[in-house]
Design a protein around this motif. Sequence first.
Motif, mmCIF file in Angstrom:
data_model
loop_
_atom_site.group_PDB
_atom_site.id
_atom_site.type_symbol
_atom_site.label_atom_id
_atom_site.label_comp_id
_atom_site.label_asym_id
_atom_site.label_seq_id
_atom_site.Cartn_x
_atom_site.Cartn_y
_atom_site.Cartn_z
ATOM 1 N N TYR A 129 0.831 -1.374 -0.193
ATOM 2 C CA TYR A 129 0.187 0.106 0.091
ATOM 3 C C TYR A 129 0.793 1.125 -0.038
ATOM 4 C CZ TYR A 129 -3.694 -3.207 0.850
ATOM 5 O OH TYR A 129 -4.410 -4.509 0.929
ATOM 6 N N SER A 130 1.758 1.301 0.771
ATOM 7 C CA SER A 130 2.994 2.527 0.803
ATOM 8 C C SER A 130 3.300 2.765 -0.538
ATOM 9 C CB SER A 130 3.878 2.460 2.033
ATOM 10 O OG SER A 130 4.690 1.383 1.790
ATOM 11 N N VAL A 181 0.748 4.355 -2.970
ATOM 12 C CA VAL A 181 0.558 5.636 -2.526
ATOM 13 C C VAL A 181 1.430 6.476 -2.920
ATOM 14 C CG1 VAL A 181 0.407 7.287 -0.469
ATOM 15 C CG2 VAL A 181 -0.839 5.234 -0.160
ATOM 16 N N ARG A 182 2.899 5.925 -2.898
ATOM 17 C CA ARG A 182 3.899 6.756 -3.452
ATOM 18 C C ARG A 182 3.858 6.821 -5.027
ATOM 19 N NH1 ARG A 182 9.133 3.811 -3.011
ATOM 20 N NH2 ARG A 182 8.433 3.287 -0.878
ATOM 21 N N HIS A 223 1.324 7.066 -6.521
ATOM 22 C CA HIS A 223 0.039 7.764 -7.025
ATOM 23 C C HIS A 223 0.624 9.260 -6.714
ATOM 24 C CE1 HIS A 223 -3.790 10.197 -7.167
ATOM 25 N NE2 HIS A 223 -3.496 10.588 -5.743
ATOM 26 N N GLN A 224 1.343 9.583 -5.700
ATOM 27 C CA GLN A 224 1.763 10.975 -5.536
ATOM 28 C C GLN A 224 3.029 11.241 -6.389
ATOM 29 O OE1 GLN A 224 2.258 10.499 -1.239
ATOM 30 N NE2 GLN A 224 0.228 10.720 -0.932
ATOM 31 N N HIS A 242 -3.729 3.323 5.537
ATOM 32 C CA HIS A 242 -2.710 2.981 4.778
ATOM 33 C C HIS A 242 -2.830 3.067 3.105
ATOM 34 C CE1 HIS A 242 -0.463 1.345 8.370
ATOM 35 N NE2 HIS A 242 -1.454 0.837 8.610
ATOM 36 N N LEU A 243 -4.083 3.315 2.595
ATOM 37 C CA LEU A 243 -4.196 3.315 1.208
ATOM 38 C C LEU A 243 -5.033 4.377 0.857
ATOM 39 C CD1 LEU A 243 -3.299 2.053 -1.542
ATOM 40 C CD2 LEU A 243 -5.574 0.747 -1.367
ATOM 41 N N GLY A 278 -4.359 7.905 0.738
ATOM 42 C CA GLY A 278 -3.114 8.512 -0.084
ATOM 43 C C GLY A 278 -3.549 8.414 -1.702
ATOM 44 N N VAL A 279 -4.337 7.944 -1.832
ATOM 45 C CA VAL A 279 -4.503 7.763 -3.493
ATOM 46 C C VAL A 279 -6.085 8.443 -3.927
ATOM 47 C CG1 VAL A 279 -3.190 5.672 -3.662
ATOM 48 C CG2 VAL A 279 -5.625 5.396 -3.205
#
Length: 267
Positions: free
Chosen positions: A44-45, A48-49, A51-52, A87-88, A91-92
């Motif tokens: 998940y991290s 997120v990364r 996506h960012q 966790h997800l 962040g997305v």
Amino acid sequence: MQVIVCDQPDEATELAANEILAALEKKPDLVLGLATGSTPIGIYSRLVRAHQEDKVDFSRVRTFNLDEFVGPPSDHPRSYRSFMRKHLFDGVNVNEGNIHFPPVEGPALRDKCRDFEATIRDAGGIDIQILGIGRNGHIGFNEPTSSLASRTRIKTLTEKTLLDNSRFDREKDSTQKLAPTLAATAGIGTILDARRIMLQAFGRAKAEAVRVSIEGPISSFWPGSALQLHDDVTFYLDLESSALLTMVDYYRQVRKNAQELEERGLM
Ligand code: PGA
């Protein structure tokens, strides 16, 4: 069944996350089956990364979580909805309306469990199911002796699972503590319907569950062993979780051969 043994959990997590990102690029409305617990946090991290940093778009992704506790409110810090937000989801750019959990609020939970299954079917089925595994071999909250054909339903959690879950109870305030003994979970049959299954297991505590799931007889006593019936499942392991496998050299050779065939453009 493919077995990938990595030196470190991070390496296994990177492989799994990259595969999901590649699938997402091919199919922007990917249907993801999601798991909670400490194991998938690394995936998940990375999502997120991505996506960012790389603007990977989750707006059309549909998600179906495997399980949720019955009892606590959905915004309780220990609920799996809260876990996924932290966790997800936060962040997305996943759409709230595309997020699904097995039902935990009554009445008519049995009917709502059937509706959950219908919603998965209406979405076209799960493309990729992310899985962890419990020390007792459970997948989702399908505890030992769950029917291998089970569908989404309410399950009673075992003592072993309650003990494993209690490590997350760090809140000082006892009113915040959560000791759910029931959970709604996708069934083993539901999980086996996914087109692709990626199971991650790390650490020595998982070694027995991993051994039986991969090399043992298929048995409802070890729900993970049902994955032997699936035609596209990969176990992502570290050295510790693979420690009891008897054919580890063979799995390494299989992977090497597959990589070679791919490099030669034959796969
Ligand atoms: P864990 O849990 O990822 O926290 O080890 C896995 C599971 O119980 O399914």
